[in-house]
Design a protein around this motif. Structure first.
Motif, PDB file in Angstrom:
ATOM      1  N   ALA A   1     -55.393  -8.867   5.333  1.00 28.27           N
ATOM      2  CA  ALA A   1     -56.139  -7.953   6.209  1.00 28.27           C
ATOM      3  C   ALA A   1     -57.023  -8.742   7.173  1.00 28.27           C
ATOM      4  N   PHE A   2     -57.065  -8.305   8.415  1.00 24.51           N
ATOM      5  CA  PHE A   2     -57.874  -8.963   9.436  1.00 24.51           C
ATOM      6  C   PHE A   2     -59.356  -8.696   9.186  1.00 24.51           C
ATOM      7  N   THR A   3     -60.153  -9.709   9.390  1.00 28.66           N
ATOM      8  CA  THR A   3     -61.608  -9.537   9.365  1.00 28.66           C
ATOM      9  C   THR A   3     -62.054  -9.004  10.727  1.00 28.66           C
ATOM     10  N   PRO A   4     -63.280  -8.449  10.836  1.00 31.73           N
ATOM     11  CA  PRO A   4     -63.746  -7.988  12.153  1.00 31.73           C
ATOM     12  C   PRO A   4     -63.735  -9.094  13.200  1.00 31.73           C
ATOM     13  N   GLU A   5     -64.070 -10.324  12.786  1.00 27.16           N
ATOM     14  CA  GLU A   5     -64.093 -11.423  13.754  1.00 27.16           C
ATOM     15  C   GLU A   5     -62.681 -11.748  14.235  1.00 27.16           C
ATOM     16  N   GLU A   6     -61.722 -11.744  13.301  1.00 29.66           N
ATOM     17  CA  GLU A   6     -60.337 -11.982  13.701  1.00 29.66           C
ATOM     18  C   GLU A   6     -59.833 -10.844  14.583  1.00 29.66           C
TER      19      GLU A   6
ATOM     20  N   THR B   1     -50.631 -18.369 -15.467  1.00 30.26           N
ATOM     21  CA  THR B   1     -51.293 -18.980 -16.616  1.00 30.26           C
ATOM     22  C   THR B   1     -51.314 -20.498 -16.491  1.00 30.26           C
ATOM     23  N   ALA B   2     -50.229 -21.081 -15.968  1.00 30.41           N
ATOM     24  CA  ALA B   2     -50.128 -22.536 -15.844  1.00 30.41           C
ATOM     25  C   ALA B   2     -50.778 -23.066 -14.576  1.00 30.41           C
ATOM     26  N   GLY B   3     -51.336 -22.177 -13.741  1.00 27.84           N
ATOM     27  CA  GLY B   3     -51.927 -22.626 -12.479  1.00 27.84           C
ATOM     28  C   GLY B   3     -50.878 -23.139 -11.515  1.00 27.84           C
ATOM     29  N   ALA B   4     -49.650 -22.612 -11.616  1.00 26.19           N
ATOM     30  CA  ALA B   4     -48.529 -23.105 -10.821  1.00 26.19           C
ATOM     31  C   ALA B   4     -48.119 -22.116  -9.745  1.00 26.19           C
ATOM     32  N   LEU B   5     -49.006 -21.180  -9.389  1.00 27.88           N
ATOM     33  CA  LEU B   5     -48.669 -20.136  -8.414  1.00 27.88           C
ATOM     34  C   LEU B   5     -49.756 -20.044  -7.348  1.00 27.88           C
ATOM     35  N   THR B   6     -49.344 -20.088  -6.095  1.00 26.40           N
ATOM     36  CA  THR B   6     -50.241 -19.811  -4.967  1.00 26.40           C
ATOM     37  C   THR B   6     -49.909 -18.420  -4.459  1.00 26.40           C
ATOM     38  N   GLU B   7     -50.926 -17.546  -4.321  1.00 24.22           N
ATOM     39  CA  GLU B   7     -50.692 -16.158  -3.923  1.00 24.22           C
ATOM     40  C   GLU B   7     -51.514 -15.764  -2.709  1.00 24.22           C
ATOM     41  N   ILE B   8     -50.893 -15.053  -1.809  1.00 24.56           N
ATOM     42  CA  ILE B   8     -51.605 -14.370  -0.728  1.00 24.56           C
ATOM     43  C   ILE B   8     -51.141 -12.926  -0.758  1.00 24.56           C
ATOM     44  N   ARG B   9     -52.091 -12.009  -0.876  1.00 27.70           N
ATOM     45  CA  ARG B   9     -51.749 -10.582  -0.998  1.00 27.70           C
ATOM     46  C   ARG B   9     -52.359  -9.782   0.156  1.00 27.70           C
ATOM     47  N   ASP B  10     -52.133  -8.475   0.113  1.00 26.22           N
ATOM     48  CA  ASP B  10     -52.564  -7.588   1.198  1.00 26.22           C
ATOM     49  C   ASP B  10     -54.034  -7.758   1.549  1.00 26.22           C
ATOM     50  N   ALA B  11     -54.889  -7.833   0.525  1.00 31.10           N
ATOM     51  CA  ALA B  11     -56.329  -7.897   0.790  1.00 31.10           C
ATOM     52  C   ALA B  11     -56.679  -9.118   1.632  1.00 31.10           C
TER      53      ALA B  11
ATOM     54  N   VAL C   1     -62.873  -0.469  14.049  1.00 31.07           N
ATOM     55  CA  VAL C   1     -61.412  -0.418  14.101  1.00 31.07           C
ATOM     56  C   VAL C   1     -60.822  -1.006  12.828  1.00 31.07           C
ATOM     57  N   VAL C   2     -61.420  -2.098  12.348  1.00 27.69           N
ATOM     58  CA  VAL C   2     -60.938  -2.724  11.108  1.00 27.69           C
ATOM     59  C   VAL C   2     -61.101  -1.756   9.935  1.00 27.69           C
ATOM     60  N   GLU C   3     -62.226  -1.050   9.877  1.00 23.97           N
ATOM     61  CA  GLU C   3     -62.437  -0.091   8.798  1.00 23.97           C
ATOM     62  C   GLU C   3     -61.406   1.036   8.869  1.00 23.97           C
ATOM     63  N   ARG C   4     -61.114   1.488  10.081  1.00 22.22           N
ATOM     64  CA  ARG C   4     -60.160   2.600  10.255  1.00 22.22           C
ATOM     65  C   ARG C   4     -58.754   2.171   9.857  1.00 22.22           C
ATOM     66  N   THR C   5     -58.352   0.946  10.228  1.00 26.68           N
ATOM     67  CA  THR C   5     -56.992   0.474   9.966  1.00 26.68           C
ATOM     68  C   THR C   5     -56.876  -0.299   8.667  1.00 26.68           C
ATOM     69  N   GLY C   6     -58.005  -0.558   8.010  1.00 23.55           N
ATOM     70  CA  GLY C   6     -57.961  -1.377   6.805  1.00 23.55           C
ATOM     71  C   GLY C   6     -57.610  -2.822   7.102  1.00 23.55           C
ATOM     72  N   GLY C   7     -57.781  -3.272   8.371  1.00 26.73           N
ATOM     73  CA  GLY C   7     -57.431  -4.634   8.739  1.00 26.73           C
ATOM     74  C   GLY C   7     -55.938  -4.882   8.798  1.00 26.73           C
ATOM     75  N   TRP C   8     -55.145  -3.833   8.801  1.00 22.18           N
ATOM     76  CA  TRP C   8     -53.690  -3.918   8.796  1.00 22.18           C
ATOM     77  C   TRP C   8     -53.213  -4.480  10.133  1.00 22.18           C
ATOM     78  N   ALA C   9     -52.445  -5.571  10.087  1.00 22.55           N
ATOM     79  CA  ALA C   9     -52.073  -6.299  11.302  1.00 22.55           C
ATOM     80  C   ALA C   9     -51.297  -5.418  12.279  1.00 22.55           C
TER      81      ALA C   9
END
Length: 894
Positions: free
Chosen positions: A210-215, A197-207, A235-243
Motif C-alpha cells: 500500500a502506498f504511503t501518503p508521501e509516496e 519458522t526457519a527464517g528462510a522466507l522473505t515476504e511482502i504483502r498487501d499492507a 486519497v490514500v485513506e479512501r483507496t487504502g493505498g491501493w496502487a
C-alpha cells in the motif's frame, strides 16, 4: 544460486525463444519471457526494493497482493538493479499441467541466456513430468554462481497442487543454487510455515505494498497533479493505498477542471475503479460467491454467522476464507471477522441496487436484528437507521441504556446526525425519548418536555425493558429540571431513578457509568441554582468522583466546574481556579472537541481574573465561552456569565454596560437567591458610581443574610453611602461558622479599615489593611484595593504596608520611596503545565509557521491545531501568537 520470482502482473515485449516448440507442438509464446516495461508514471519505491534485496539471502521470497497492488512493476524495477541475468516467465492457465509448466520454465532459462545443461530434458507430455526430470533440474542448479534470477509472473493462475509440490521439491534439492520468489494474488500451496519458522522466507504483502501518503503525493505529481499532504492522505485513506486505485483516480482527476476536489469527492461506482474491480475481482467469482459479496457489501464488518444470516447459507466461513486467501479485497480483521476493501464495498453496494433493487433495506434490517444479540450498539443503530426501522433503532438505544450518550460528547454528534433522519411516523415511546434527548441536549426545553410527556404516557406500551426506559426517562426529567431551574423536579427525578435502578440489569449499569454521573451532575446544578450549596456539593462531588473514562469525562467536567463556581461564590478564588482548571483538563486529556464542556469553568476563571485585575485575560475567557455556545439556556451558566461580565464592565468603568450584563435573562421555575443578590449588588454599585448613594444603599436592604460575600459587598456600599454603623452591623452579621474565603475576608478587612480611617483611627485602619494585604497576597487579589477608593493611597505609602504590597500589588520601584503608585497591572503566569503536543505547536509558532503549516508538519487537522492554540493561549494568559512566543521565551519554555 538461481533466484526464481513468481509474480502476478503485466506483460512485456517479446524475447527470442530459440525456435523451440512446447509439448503440444506449438511455438513458445515469446511475450511470456519478457520483463515488463515500466510506464512513464512508474514510481520507484526504495523501501520495498530494499526489502526485496533480502531475496538473495533467503531461499524463498513471496510478494502476495491483490489485483493492481503493483507487484509486477515492483519486481521488474528490482530486477534492473541486479548484477546477474534475469529470467522472466509469465504463467498462464496452461501451466495447470505440470509438463507445460516445466517446459516453459526451461525455455524461460534458455530465453534469458542461462540454459541448463543438455542432460536436462524438456518434458514431452504436457500433463506430467517425471521425477527424473525434476531431479536433473535441481542437480543442474546446484552450485551456480552467479545464480540467475527467474521470475514467474501470475503464479496464482497455477492452482494444481502437483506443480507447487514439484517446485518445492526442486527448491529443497537445488540448495544454494535456487532461490524462489513467489509473487501472487493468493497464498501458494507451499509449506510456508516451515520457511517462516526457519527464517528462510522473505515476504511482502498487501499492507506493505500500500502506498504511503508521501509516496502517493509523488505518484500524483508524476500524473501532473500537485496536492498538499493532507489531500494526499485523504486519497490514500479512501483507496487504502491501493496502487491501481491511485493511478486510476489520478488519470480521471486529470480530466477534471478541479482535480483536488475530484479526488476528495469522487464517486467510486462511476469511475474507472468500478470497471477494474468488477472485471478483475467480482466477475471472476462463481455466481454464489458474487451473491454473497453483494449482500455483505451493506456491512462494515462481518463474520461467517452474520453472512449466513444474510445469505441463507451455511458455508460462509469457507467462502470468506477462500476470498481472503485469494486477496479478493476481503480483509481479515481477526477473531473470525472480515471486511471489504472500502472502495470495493462502495462499488458493490451500487451494483447491488442495480442487480437486486429493494433488497438493501431487508439486508440492513436482518443485520440489525442479528447484531442486537451479537454485535455492538453503533452497528445496530447504523443498520436499523439504514433500514429506516426507527422504532426498532430507538428501542435498541434505550434498551442499551445509552440515552446518556446524547449528553456526553462520546457519540453525541453521530447520534444526532443518525436520528435527524428519523421519520415522523415513528411514534413509539423509545422514539419519543430519543427526540426528547436530542432537544434537551440542544437546550430546547419546550420541545424536549413535549416529547418527554408523549413518551411517559406510553412507557407501559414499550416493547423492550421497561426499567431501562424508565431510568432513561428519569435522566431526561433531571436534564429538563436543571434547564428549567426547578430543584423540586430534579429531586423527584433523582428519587425515581434510585427506585428504578434496582430493576435494571447490573451489567447495563456497569456498562454505562455516565448515566448516574449525569443524574448527579444535573441534580447538583439544580440545587446550586436554588442556593443550596452544601446539598449541591454532595451531588456534584459524587458525579465528579465517577469512574474515570471518556464516557464520564463531560459529567465530571461539568460537576467540577460547578464545584469551582461554589468555591468562587464562597470567596475562595484560588481554590476555584484550581478546580476549574482541573475540570477543563478532563475533556482535554480525552481529546474531546473544543466545544465540549459546559463553559462554566472558563466563566469561573474569568471572574477570578477580574478579581486579580487581569482584565484582558478575563475578556479572552468570556470570548471563549461565547464561541462554545451562541445562546445560553442553562440558568447557572447564564448567571455565571452575567456575574463575570458585569464585574468586568465595572472594573473597566462601564457602569451602564455592567447593569445590562448583570441580568441572566433566563426564565426559571424558582428564583436563585445568589444570582438575584449579585444582580442587585451590581445595580447598587452602579448607582454608587453615579453618585446615588442612598439609592445604592436602599437596594441592599433586603439581601439574604446567609451569603457572606453579598453581606460584605453590601457593607462596602453602605459605608460609601455614609452609613458606617449599618456597614459594621452587616460585617458583624457574617458568622465565623460560614468559613468565608479570602475574597470575603479581604473585602471585609478593607471595609473595616476604611471605616476606622473615616473615624480617625489610623492604627486600626493600618491593622485591618495589613490583614487584607496578607490575605490578598496569597490569592493575588488586586481588584478589592482598586475598588477601595483614594483613601487607601496614603496608607499604602507607609513603609510596613508598602513592603506587603510590593511585587504583586505595587511595582518594585515604589520601594525606593516616593508616593505609592497605583496597583501594578497583573503579570500573567502559566496557570497549567503545557502538554507535549502544545509544546510541539509552540515551537512551530516560534518558527513563524502558519496554522496550516503546523497541521501538515504534525500530521494533524487544522481544527485540532486551532484547539491546541486556544489551550496554549489560555495557559500562557495571552491572546495572540506573538504574545505566546514572547511569553514562552520569558518563561524559558523556548
Amino acid at each position: 544460486m538461481v533466484v526464481i520470482a513468481v509474480v502476478t502482473g503485466d506483460r512485456g515485449p517479446s524475447v527470442p525463444a530459440g525456435g523451440h516448440v512446447d509439448p503440444l507442438g506449438d511455438p513458445f509464446l515469446r511475450t511470456r519471457f519478457a520483463v515488463p516495461s515500466k510506464p512513464a508514471t512508474f514510481l520507484p519505491r526504495p523501501r520495498l526494493t530494499r526489502h526485496l534485496g533480502q531475496a538473495l539471502r533467503t531461499p524463498l521470497t513471496m510478494v502476495n497482493g491483490s489485483a493492481g497492488a503493483g507487484k509486477t512493476m515492483l519486481v521488474a524495477d528490482w530486477t534492473e538493479s541486479l548484477d546477474r541475468p534475469v529470467t522472466w516467465l509469465t504463467v498462464e492457465a496452461e501451466e495447470q499441467r505440470p509438463g507445460m509448466f516445466w517446459a516453459y520454465f526451461l525455455q524461460a532459462l534458455n530465453a534469458s541466456g542461462t540454459p541448463l545443461s543438455d542432460r536436462v530434458h524438456c518434458p514431452a507430455d504436457p500433463s506430467r513430468v517425471s521425477h527424473r526430470v525434476l531431479s536433473e533440474i535441481a542437480e543442474d542448479l546446484v552450485g551456480r554462481d552467479p545464480a540467475p534470477v527467474v521470475v514467474l509472473d501470475e503464479f496464482d493462475r497455477v492452482s494444481a497442487s502437483e506443480v507447487a509440490e514439484q517446485l518445492e521439491f526442486v527448491l529443497q534439492h537445488a540448495g544454494s543454487g535456487l532461490h524462489l520468489v513467489l509473487v501472487t494474488r493468493n497464498e501458494p500451496m507451499f509449506s510456508l510455515h516451515r520457511y517462516r519458522t526457519a527464517g528462510a522466507l522473505t515476504e511482502i504483502r498487501d499492507a506493505e505494498l500500500a502506498f504511503t501518503p508521501e509516496e502517493a503525493m509523488v505518484l500524483l505529481e508524476l500524473h501532473g497533479l500537485r496536492l498538499p499532504v493532507g489531500a494526499a492522505r485523504a486519497v490514500v485513506e479512501r483507496t487504502g493505498g491501493w496502487a491501481a486505485g491511485l493511478r486510476l483516480c489520478a488519470l480521471a482527476a486529470r480530466e477534471s477542471p478541479d482535480p483536488e476536489t475530484y479526488l476528495k469527492e469522487f464517486e467510486a461506482d462511476r469511475s474507472p475503479l468500478a470497471d477494474f474491480l468488477l472485471a478483475e475481482v467480482l466477475r471472476r467469482q462463481p455466481e454464489e460467491t458474487q451473491d454473497l459479496l453483494l449482500r455483505v457489501s451493506v456491512l462494515d464488518r462481518f463474520c461467517p454467522d452474520l453472512v449466513n444470516e444474510l445469505t441463507h447459507r451455511a458455508d460462509a466461513g469457507r467462502i470468506l476464507a477462500e476470498l481472503h486467501r485469494e486477496n479478493a479485497f476481503v480483509e481479515e480483521l481477526g477473531q473470525g471477522w472480515y471486511r471489504l476493501h472500502p472502495l470495493f464495498g462502495e462499488i458493490l453496494r451500487t451494483h447491488l441496487r442495480v442487480r437486486r433493487p429493494g433488497l438493501e433495506p431487508d439486508l440492513h434490517r436482518s443485520a440489525a436484528r442479528w447484531l442486537r444479540s451479537h454485535g455492538t450498539l453503533p452497528e445496530v443503530l447504523a443498520h436499523g437507521a439504514a433500514a429506516e426501522d426507527w422504532d426498532f433503532t430507538a428501542g435498541a438505544l434505550v434498551d442499551d441504556l445509552a440515552i446518556g450518550h446524547f449528553f456526553t460528547d462520546l457519540r453525541s454528534d453521530d447520534l444526532n446526525e443518525l436520528f435527524s433522519r428519523m421519520a415522523p411516523e415513528a411514534t413509539g415511546p423509545a422514539s419519543e425519548l430519543v427526540r426528547a434527548a436530542r432537544d434537551l441536549a440542544r437546550s430546547d426545553l419546550d420541545r424536549g418536555r413535549a416529547h418527554l410527556r408523549h413518551a411517559e404516557g406510553r412507557l407501559s406500551d414499550a416493547p423492550g425493558d421497561p426499567a431501562a426506559a424508565q431510568l432513561s426517562c428519569a435522566l431526561l426529567e433531571a436534564v429538563a429540571a436543571r434547564l428549567a431551574g426547578s430543584p423540586e423536579q430534579a429531586e423527584q427525578a433523582a428519587e425515581t431513578a434510585e427506585e428504578v435502578r434496582a430493576e435494571v440489569p447490573a451489567h447495563l449499569l456497569d456498562k454505562h457509568p455516565e448515566l448516574p454521573a449525569l443524574l448527579m451532575a444535573h441534580l447538583g446544578a439544580a440545587r446550586l441554582w436554588a442556593g443550596r450549596f452544601e446539598d449541591a456539593r454532595a451531588a456534584l462531588s459524587e458525579a465528579a468522583d465517577s469512574p474515570g473514562g471518556v464516557s464520564t469525562a463531560l459529567p465530571r467536567e461539568e460537576s467540577m466546574s460547578h464545584l469551582a463556581l461554589i468555591d468562587y461564590l464562597d470567596g475562595w478564588p484560588g481554590r476555584a481556579e484550581h478546580e476549574a482548571l482541573a475540570a477543563m483538563s478532563e475533556t482535554e486529556r480525552f481529546g474531546l472537541s473544543h466545544h465540549s464542556g459546559s463553559g462554566i469553568g472558563r466563566l469561573v476563571l474569568a471572574a477570578v481574573a477580574v478579581d486579580r485585575n487581569e482584565l484582558g485575560r478575563a475578556q479572552a475567557l468570556l470570548d471563549e465561552v461565547d464561541e462554545l455556545t451562541d445562546e445560553i439556556q442553562d440558568p447557572v451558566k447564564a448567571a455565571g456569565r452575567a456575574i463575570a461580565t458585569a464585574r468586568l464592565q465595572l472594573a473597566r468603568g462601564n457602569p451602564r454596560a455592567a447593569v445590562a450584563s448583570a441580568d441572566p435573562a433566563v426564565s426559571t421555575a424558582v428564583a436563585s437567591p445568589w444570582a438575584d443578590s449579585l444582580e442587585q449588588l451590581v445595580a447598587s454599585a452602579v448607582h454608587l458610581a453615579e453618585g446615588r448613594s442612598e439609592t445604592a444603599a436602599e437596594l441592599l436592604r433586603h439581601l439574604p443574610d446567609d451569603q457572606p460575600a453579598c453581606a460584605v459587598e453590601a457593607a462596602r456600599i453602605q459605608l460609601a453611602a455614609g452609613h458606617r454603623a449599618a456597614a459594621i452591623d452587616l460585617l458583624d452579621s457574617v458568622s465565623a461558622d460560614s468559613r468565608p474565603g479570602p475574597a470575603v475576608t479581604v473585602r471585609a478587612a478593607l471595609v473595616r479599615a476604611q471605616a476606622a480611617h473615616a473615624a480617625g483611627d489610623g492604627e486600626t485602619a493600618r491593622r485591618f489593611l495589613a490583614q487584607a494585604l496578607l490575605d490578598a497576597r496569597r490569592e493575588r487579589l488586586r481588584r478589592p484595593f482598586l475598588d477601595a477608593g483614594r483613601w487607601i493611597r496614603p496608607l499604602l505609602a507607609a513603609p510596613p504596608l508598602r513592603e506587603l504590597a510590593v511585587g504583586w500589588l505595587l511595582p518594585a520601584s515604589s520601594v525606593r520611596g516616593g508616593p505609592a503608585a497605583a496597583p501594578a497591572p497583573a503579570e500573567p503566569v502559566v496557570v497549567q503545565e503545557l502538554s507535549e503536543r502544545e509544546h510541539d505547536v509552540l515551537r512551530r509558532l516560534a518558527q513563524m509557521m502558519s496554522t496550516q503549516e503546523i497541521a501538515a508538519d504534525l500530521y494533524l487537522s487544522v481544527n485540532t491545531v486551532k484547539t491546541h492554540l486556544k489551550s496554549l493561549y489560555r495557559k500562557l494568559a495571552v491572546n495572540r501568537r506573538s504574545e505566546a512566543v514572547h511569553r514562552a521565551r520569558d518563561l524559558g519554555l523556548l
